[in-house]
Write a protein that holds these residues in place. Structure first.
Motif, PDB file in Angstrom:
ATOM      1  N   ARG A  25     -28.480   4.432 -35.961  1.00  0.00           N
ATOM      2  CA  ARG A  25     -27.242   4.380 -36.749  1.00  0.00           C
ATOM      3  C   ARG A  25     -26.348   5.584 -36.436  1.00  0.00           C
ATOM      4  NH1 ARG A  25     -22.936   2.011 -38.183  1.00  0.00           N
ATOM      5  NH2 ARG A  25     -21.957   2.872 -40.062  1.00  0.00           N
ATOM      6  N   GLU A  28     -24.499   4.832 -33.381  1.00  0.00           N
ATOM      7  CA  GLU A  28     -23.398   3.903 -33.662  1.00  0.00           C
ATOM      8  C   GLU A  28     -22.190   4.656 -34.214  1.00  0.00           C
ATOM      9  OE1 GLU A  28     -24.929   0.985 -36.313  1.00  0.00           O
ATOM     10  OE2 GLU A  28     -26.158  -0.019 -34.801  1.00  0.00           O
ATOM     11  N   ILE A  29     -22.454   5.614 -35.087  1.00  0.00           N
ATOM     12  CA  ILE A  29     -21.366   6.409 -35.663  1.00  0.00           C
ATOM     13  C   ILE A  29     -20.679   7.239 -34.577  1.00  0.00           C
ATOM     14  CG2 ILE A  29     -20.838   8.322 -37.243  1.00  0.00           C
ATOM     15  CD1 ILE A  29     -23.049   7.225 -39.083  1.00  0.00           C
ATOM     16  N   ILE A  32     -18.342   5.147 -32.662  1.00  0.00           N
ATOM     17  CA  ILE A  32     -17.085   4.919 -33.389  1.00  0.00           C
ATOM     18  C   ILE A  32     -16.094   6.043 -33.085  1.00  0.00           C
ATOM     19  CG2 ILE A  32     -16.032   4.820 -35.691  1.00  0.00           C
ATOM     20  CD1 ILE A  32     -18.625   3.490 -36.673  1.00  0.00           C
ATOM     21  N   ASN A 160     -14.639   7.134 -42.855  1.00  0.00           N
ATOM     22  CA  ASN A 160     -15.481   6.111 -43.455  1.00  0.00           C
ATOM     23  C   ASN A 160     -16.975   6.334 -43.216  1.00  0.00           C
ATOM     24  OD1 ASN A 160     -13.230   4.654 -44.377  1.00  0.00           O
ATOM     25  ND2 ASN A 160     -12.996   3.633 -42.401  1.00  0.00           N
ATOM     26  N   SER A 161     -17.300   7.238 -42.326  1.00  0.00           N
ATOM     27  CA  SER A 161     -18.711   7.419 -41.966  1.00  0.00           C
ATOM     28  C   SER A 161     -19.251   8.825 -42.212  1.00  0.00           C
ATOM     29  CB  SER A 161     -18.916   7.066 -40.485  1.00  0.00           C
ATOM     30  OG  SER A 161     -18.113   7.902 -39.668  1.00  0.00           O
ATOM     31  N   GLU A 162     -18.376   9.751 -42.621  1.00  0.00           N
ATOM     32  CA  GLU A 162     -18.804  11.149 -42.753  1.00  0.00           C
ATOM     33  C   GLU A 162     -19.899  11.308 -43.798  1.00  0.00           C
ATOM     34  OE1 GLU A 162     -16.850  15.611 -43.148  1.00  0.00           O
ATOM     35  OE2 GLU A 162     -15.632  13.846 -43.572  1.00  0.00           O
ATOM     36  N   GLU A 164     -21.952   9.001 -44.932  1.00  0.00           N
ATOM     37  CA  GLU A 164     -23.157   8.330 -44.431  1.00  0.00           C
ATOM     38  C   GLU A 164     -23.851   9.185 -43.381  1.00  0.00           C
ATOM     39  OE1 GLU A 164     -24.590   4.219 -42.163  1.00  0.00           O
ATOM     40  OE2 GLU A 164     -22.453   4.677 -42.388  1.00  0.00           O
ATOM     41  N   GLU A 165     -23.068   9.776 -42.471  1.00  0.00           N
ATOM     42  CA  GLU A 165     -23.643  10.606 -41.413  1.00  0.00           C
ATOM     43  C   GLU A 165     -24.369  11.817 -41.994  1.00  0.00           C
ATOM     44  OE1 GLU A 165     -22.294  12.632 -37.156  1.00  0.00           O
ATOM     45  OE2 GLU A 165     -20.774  12.074 -38.628  1.00  0.00           O
TER      46      GLU A 165
END
Length: 243
Positions: A25, A28-29, A32, A160-162, A164-165
């Motif tokens: 994952r 994947e980030i 992006i 949108n992913s910070e 989550e990361e």
């Protein structure tokens, strides 16, 4: 003892599986974000380099202007001397004095000619330096604009992913501390060598990492998910994902 060992191996396998899912994952980030992080770094380095060039050339312009002023002052002094020597020509009373004055005059003329040529060269150098400064300033403005645009794009890509990361990285650290170091070392080697894949589920009777067929007995053992089993072809850790 068997049950205890089974639980230990099963626990290690599950942790490796979870670690792989986290790393996949995170990859994947990163995809992006694309090459934006590197572009931002390159932009910053380019701006820094251009500013250094501008400062260096500006200093050289100042030094060149100083040298031109000094040479111009020497020309003025030499012209005054030349006028004085020419006036003295009318006052000499012997050929020896006349020859000596003419020698001084010729030396001054040669000196003045050399200094004037030097000033012309310095003026050309100054003009070239100023042109370089002008071009570098244009490049700097363009590079700063590109940097700003890339930073905006990167911020948008990360927005949108910070969270989550950050959560994944925190979770990853916790899992790594629970796994024996020998497995982590091998895991990282595999991940580096196989485009981020160190743990793979089997697909039918094939390795999910290299897609080579596996012996039937090995497939049965993998499906039990109670052993640390590696692919004999590519070396990745194998497990069965019962969907």
């Amino acid at each position: 003892y068997y049950n205890s060992n089974w639980r230990i191996m099963n626990n290690i396998l599950n942790q490796l599986i979870e670690l792989q899912k986290i790393d996949s994952r995170l990859l994947e980030i990163d995809e992006i974000k694309g090459d934006l992080p590197q572009k931002v770094v390159n932009n910053k380095e380019m701006v820094k380099e251009l500013i250094i060039n501008i400062d260096s050339n500006s200093d050289e312009v100042l030094n060149t202007e100083k040298e031109i002023r000094e040479l111009t002052s020497r020309i003025d002094d030499s012209n005054n001397k030349l006028k004085k020597y020419k006036d003295q020509l009318y006052l000499v009373s012997s050929n020896k004095e006349y020859d000596a004055l003419m020698s001084e005059i010729d030396q001054l003329k040669d000196f003045l000619n050399g200094v004037e040529n030097k000033i012309l060269s310095l003026e050309e150098l100054k003009e070239q330096l100023n042109e370089n400064i002008k071009l570098d300033k244009i490049k700097t403005d363009s590079c700063k604009k590109e940097l700003e645009n890339n930073q905006i794009e990167l911020t948008d890509a990360m927005s949108n992913s910070e969270v989550e990361e950050n959560n994944l990285c925190h979770k990853r650290k916790g899992i790594v501390t629970k796994i024996d170091n020998q497995y982590i070392v091998n895991y990282e080697k595999l991940r580096s060598a196989r485009d981020g894949i160190a743990v793979a589920s089997i697909y039918k009777n094939s390795c999910g990492g290299c897609y080579n067929n596996l012996p039937a007995q090995l497939v049965i053992e993998i499906k039990e998910n109670n052993k640390i089993i590696i692919c004999t072809s590519c070396g990745v850790y194998l497990y069965w994902e019962n969907k």
